[in-house]
Design a protein around this motif. Sequence first.
Motif, mmCIF file in Angstrom:
data_model
loop_
_atom_site.group_PDB
_atom_site.id
_atom_site.type_symbol
_atom_site.label_atom_id
_atom_site.label_comp_id
_atom_site.label_asym_id
_atom_site.label_seq_id
_atom_site.Cartn_x
_atom_site.Cartn_y
_atom_site.Cartn_z
ATOM 1 N N ARG A 34 0.870 -1.122 -0.139
ATOM 2 C CA ARG A 34 -0.130 -0.036 -0.123
ATOM 3 C C ARG A 34 0.864 1.316 -0.034
ATOM 4 O O ARG A 34 1.604 1.556 0.814
ATOM 5 C CB ARG A 34 -0.942 -0.056 1.070
ATOM 6 C CG ARG A 34 -1.599 1.326 1.443
ATOM 7 C CD ARG A 34 -2.698 1.159 2.499
ATOM 8 N NE ARG A 34 -3.685 0.008 2.429
ATOM 9 C CZ ARG A 34 -3.826 -0.873 3.419
ATOM 10 N NH1 ARG A 34 -2.911 -1.101 4.483
ATOM 11 N NH2 ARG A 34 -4.881 -1.622 3.393
ATOM 12 N N ALA A 69 -2.750 3.361 -3.804
ATOM 13 C CA ALA A 69 -3.302 2.004 -4.145
ATOM 14 C C ALA A 69 -2.706 0.814 -3.353
ATOM 15 O O ALA A 69 -1.489 0.988 -2.915
ATOM 16 C CB ALA A 69 -3.719 1.895 -5.462
ATOM 17 N N VAL A 70 -3.267 -0.166 -3.482
ATOM 18 C CA VAL A 70 -2.674 -1.455 -3.049
ATOM 19 C C VAL A 70 -2.182 -2.240 -4.444
ATOM 20 O O VAL A 70 -3.335 -2.480 -5.095
ATOM 21 C CB VAL A 70 -3.512 -2.217 -2.314
ATOM 22 C CG1 VAL A 70 -2.769 -3.687 -2.057
ATOM 23 C CG2 VAL A 70 -3.652 -1.780 -0.940
ATOM 24 N N SER A 71 -1.010 -2.598 -4.647
ATOM 25 C CA SER A 71 -0.678 -3.376 -5.912
ATOM 26 C C SER A 71 0.035 -4.635 -5.349
ATOM 27 O O SER A 71 0.801 -4.837 -4.408
ATOM 28 C CB SER A 71 0.442 -2.725 -6.504
ATOM 29 O OG SER A 71 -0.084 -1.422 -7.131
ATOM 30 N N ARG A 72 -0.459 -5.763 -6.078
ATOM 31 C CA ARG A 72 -0.068 -6.952 -5.719
ATOM 32 C C ARG A 72 1.624 -7.178 -6.038
ATOM 33 O O ARG A 72 2.307 -8.063 -5.105
ATOM 34 C CB ARG A 72 -0.617 -8.143 -6.782
ATOM 35 C CG ARG A 72 -0.287 -9.568 -6.204
ATOM 36 C CD ARG A 72 -0.818 -10.649 -7.190
ATOM 37 N NE ARG A 72 -2.203 -10.591 -7.222
ATOM 38 C CZ ARG A 72 -2.984 -10.498 -8.290
ATOM 39 N NH1 ARG A 72 -2.258 -10.552 -9.735
ATOM 40 N NH2 ARG A 72 -4.240 -10.482 -8.377
ATOM 41 N N GLY A 110 -7.032 7.229 -4.314
ATOM 42 C CA GLY A 110 -7.469 6.029 -4.435
ATOM 43 C C GLY A 110 -8.805 5.533 -3.772
ATOM 44 O O GLY A 110 -9.597 6.564 -3.711
ATOM 45 N N THR A 111 -9.363 4.532 -3.631
ATOM 46 C CA THR A 111 -10.614 3.941 -3.278
ATOM 47 C C THR A 111 -10.618 3.539 -2.067
ATOM 48 O O THR A 111 -9.645 3.137 -1.176
ATOM 49 C CB THR A 111 -11.193 2.722 -4.153
ATOM 50 O OG1 THR A 111 -10.226 1.581 -3.791
ATOM 51 C CG2 THR A 111 -10.917 3.227 -5.588
ATOM 52 N N ASP A 114 -8.709 0.445 -1.007
ATOM 53 C CA ASP A 114 -7.285 0.487 -0.847
ATOM 54 C C ASP A 114 -6.683 1.259 0.406
ATOM 55 O O ASP A 114 -5.599 1.224 0.764
ATOM 56 C CB ASP A 114 -6.622 1.426 -1.865
ATOM 57 C CG ASP A 114 -6.819 0.353 -3.256
ATOM 58 O OD1 ASP A 114 -6.382 -0.683 -3.218
ATOM 59 O OD2 ASP A 114 -7.096 1.031 -4.214
ATOM 60 N N GLY A 174 -2.761 -9.129 -1.969
ATOM 61 C CA GLY A 174 -2.841 -7.783 -2.632
ATOM 62 C C GLY A 174 -3.494 -8.109 -3.784
ATOM 63 O O GLY A 174 -3.379 -9.127 -4.431
ATOM 64 N N LYS A 175 -4.492 -7.146 -4.268
ATOM 65 C CA LYS A 175 -5.177 -7.319 -5.492
ATOM 66 C C LYS A 175 -4.746 -6.681 -6.751
ATOM 67 O O LYS A 175 -3.835 -5.785 -6.465
ATOM 68 C CB LYS A 175 -6.609 -6.846 -5.305
ATOM 69 C CG LYS A 175 -6.683 -5.488 -4.881
ATOM 70 C CD LYS A 175 -8.043 -5.049 -4.469
ATOM 71 C CE LYS A 175 -8.284 -3.690 -3.989
ATOM 72 N NZ LYS A 175 -7.239 -3.362 -3.033
#
Length: 236
Positions: A34, A69-72, A110-111, A114, A174-175
Motif C-alpha cells: 500500500r 493504492a494496493v498493488s499485488r 485511491g478507493t 485501498d 494484494g489485488k
Amino acid sequence: MRRRTPAAVLAAATAAAFAVLLAAAAPAQATGYRYWSYWLRSGGTWTYAQTGPAMHTPADGDVEGWRFAVSRDAAATALQPRGAADFATICAGTPAAKGSKRVALVIDPGTAADAPGGETPPAPRTACARIPADASSADAVAAVARPLRYDSSGILCAIAGYPRSGCGETVSGGKAPTDGSTTSATAAATSGSSTTAAGPSSHHGGPSAGLYAGIAAVAVVGGAAVWQARRRKPRP
C-alpha cells in the motif's frame, strides 16, 4: 526389481525439492504493498516514474500524477491516477510568471478498498504548482499538497496528510487493478516505450533471500540423493 541410477535419484529428489520450494513461495506472491505511486504524463499516456520526485526536475507545462493504492506486484500492477490530466485545463487559472514554471498535478488518493483501516480517502483532485524554474517534482507536490510525510529512506508516505500512518506496508492478498486503470506495462505498450514500475524502494530489488535459500536446499537434497545412491550401489 530394477535399481535406480544415481542420476534418476537426483532428478526425482530435485523435482520434489523444487515442488516444495514453489509451494512455499506461492503465498509471498500474493502479498501487495500500500503506497503512493508516482507518474509522469507524456503524449496522453501515464508512465511510472523511474526516479523519486526529489531527483526529477519537471519542465514548464509538464503533468505529473500520484496514486495511492494496493498493488499485488509493485513491478507490474501499480494503478494509475484517474481523472483528467490536461495541463491547459488544470493550470488555466494560474498565470505564468517570470523565473518560475507551472506543473500540473493529478492527486488520486485511491478507493476505500485501498485505504488503511479506519481511514477514508479524500476525493481525487488536480492542482497547478507554480514553482522556481530549477525546482524538483518534490517541490511541486509540496507547493500544493501539504502536509507531506516521508520515511527515513525518503519514500513519500503521505500527501495532504493521507494516510495518517503507514508507509509501503505489506497487505496480505494484494489485488490486481480493479478500477479500470491501465497498468504501467500496458501504458508502455501503448506509448511504444519500455518501462518497469517500481514500488517503494525498500520493496524493489532482486530475488528474495528465501528463493536463494530454497535453491541452496535443492542443491543439498540433490547431493544427498547422489551420495545415498552411490553408498547403496553393490560392490563388484
